[in-house]
Design an enzyme around this catalytic site. Structure first.
Site, PDB file in Angstrom:
ATOM      1  N   VAL A 237      -1.806   7.257  -4.463  1.00 30.76           N
ATOM      2  CA  VAL A 237      -0.689   6.387  -4.880  1.00 30.76           C
ATOM      3  C   VAL A 237       0.594   7.213  -4.890  1.00 30.76           C
ATOM      4  CG1 VAL A 237       0.247   4.881  -6.689  1.00 30.76           C
ATOM      5  CG2 VAL A 237      -2.232   5.088  -6.410  1.00 30.76           C
TER       6      VAL A 237
ATOM      7  N   GLY B 253       4.235   9.266   4.384  1.00 36.86           N
ATOM      8  CA  GLY B 253       4.638  10.277   5.354  1.00 36.86           C
ATOM      9  C   GLY B 253       3.688  11.466   5.310  1.00 36.86           C
TER      10      GLY B 253
ATOM     11  N   LYS C 123      -3.153   0.171  -4.633  1.00 36.98           N
ATOM     12  CA  LYS C 123      -2.502   1.182  -5.472  1.00 36.98           C
ATOM     13  C   LYS C 123      -2.333   0.689  -6.909  1.00 36.98           C
ATOM     14  CE  LYS C 123      -0.268   3.362  -1.517  1.00 36.98           C
ATOM     15  NZ  LYS C 123       0.873   3.286  -0.591  1.00 36.98           N
TER      16      LYS C 123
END
Ligand code: HSE
Length: 404
Positions: free
Chosen positions: A127, A297, A200
């Site tokens: 998360v 990312g 999440k």
């Protein structure tokens, strides 16, 4: 030398090898030894990679190699990630992961398996990408009573909404860019349809309450229907349109959902842009606490996995409090349709007439604008069924919930 293995050599797996090389000295100081990736399990070969000779296509050598203390599961998906993680822990190896799907679906069983085998199962990267948001629940927030967690937990959709708003770009065009940048899931519908954010918020709810909700307990609404006019409306309201994951925790129930919402500028979440995530944790004791950082990312996510690697190999994880997740019978999560919200309504209808209709169902009604045939109204609080009854027969153009 401390040996580890990586299963799944994609965006995040590749990032881990890069961080382990770049930060080798610092990691060595904390762990007390060099850390080396001994195996990489993937279906593919990587002939041009410096790790080409460590690639295996079967988990057996990893399971059988007693030197491998830890396995990074960065393959994603529920299966075989779940089975591989269990096999690794049964073989005495700790597992660290960025895989929110497997934690949301099987976190209870995986934590139990780790406890039975005396190893660690850590998931800081699952998360918030690079935001350290998981461990605080079992450390610095351990004495708090958490009553709400509300946030932007999907970097891809936040990136899309930001670019649509700031650059007037099309949804599909920005999504393609987010995929190229390594933010989006392999199947980006998981991002766009709120499924990733749902996983999440299930994990965060479990950390705060101990209850691991089932997928079907949590409502998630797609972002596909959001239009540039909706984004502009949020601005007119003095806020921003965001994909919000929310969980409101009381003693005997939770209200947990994911949906596009207008976030007023009085809430810091309205200022979270691009791939950044923001997670507001409300404690009955300390009030609001905000976590902010890059939510997706290669390197931010791999950095969070590396933190878990260091925690395990340095021995720190052994000293930490380990969460326990339990599944409970249906009924703990309030049905989404029973939750009352405030709504932004854009309709092609007379202002006085629509106000009159709404007055039968809610107390707070304010007209944002009324020009030509179109009226924009904020009204609440109502359930979805009440709203539908109130607006029966009205030519509605858009309805968006407002975060309160
Ligand atoms: N696709 C996910 C996101 C990756 O955009 O947030 C990080 O979990």
């Amino acid at each position: 030398m401390k040996y580890i293995a990586i299963i799944g050599f994609g965006v995040v797996g590749g990032g881990i090898t890069s961080i382990i090389e770049t930060n080798a000295e610092k990691i060595k100081k904390t762990v007390g030894d060099d850390v080396e990736v001994k195996y990489i399990l993937d279906l593919r070969d990587f002939p041009d990679s410096p790790y080409a000779d460590r690639v295996v296509h079967d988990i057996t050598p990893i399971l059988e190699d007693k030197d491998v203390e830890l396995v990074c599961e960065t393959m994603g998906g529920s299966h075989p990630a779940y089975e591989f993680s269990v096999q690794c822990m049964n073989a005495g190896k700790s597992v660290v992961t960025s895989n929110k799907e497997v934690v949301a679906n099987f976190g209870d069983k995986l934590l139990e398996c780790a406890a039975e085998n005396g190893v660690s199962y850590l998931f800081e990267a699952s998360v918030g990408g690079g935001i350290p948001v998981i461990r605080p629940f079992t450390t610095s927030l351990a004495g708090e009573k958490i009553v709400r967690i509300s946030g932007i937990v999907n970097g891809t959709t936040n990136y899309i909404l930001t670019k649509m708003k700031d650059e007037g770009r099309e949804f599909g065009d920005v999504l393609a860019e987010a995929q190229q940048l390594g933010f989006a899931e392999r199947d980006p519908s998981a991002d766009i349809d709120g499924i990733d954010a749902k996983r999440k918020i299930i994990i965060l709810t479990a950390l705060a309450s101990g209850v691991l909700l089932s997928d079907e307990d949590v409502y998630a609404e797609t972002l596909r229907n959001v239009t540039p006019a909706d984004i502009a409306a949020a601005e007119k309201f003095g806020g921003s349109l965001k994909l919000i994951a929310d969980t409101i925790i009381s003693d005997d129930s939770v209200k947990t959902y994911v949906c596009p919402m207008i976030v007023p500028s009085s809430c810091p979440l309205s200022f979270i842009s691009d791939v950044y995530n923001g997670i507001s944790v409300t404690s009955a004791i300390s009030g609001d606490i905000m976590y902010y950082g890059r939510g997706a990312g290669r390197l931010p996510t791999a950095g969070a996995v590396t933190a878990d690697i260091v925690a395990v190999l340095s021995g720190a994880a052994k000293a930490e409090y380990v969460p326990v997740f339990n599944k409970v019978d249906a009924g703990y999560a309030k049905p989404f349709d029973s939750i009352k919200f405030t709504y932004y309504i854009r309709a092609n209808w007379g202002t006085a007439q629509i106000k009159e209709k709404l007055e039968n169902w809610c107390d707070d009604i304010s007209v944002l604008s009324s020009s030509g045939a179109t009226v924009e109204i904020i009204a609440g609080e109502m359930t979805k069924a009440e709203l539908e009854k109130a607006l029966a027969g009205v030519d509605v153009e858009s309805i968006i919930r407002v975060r309160t």
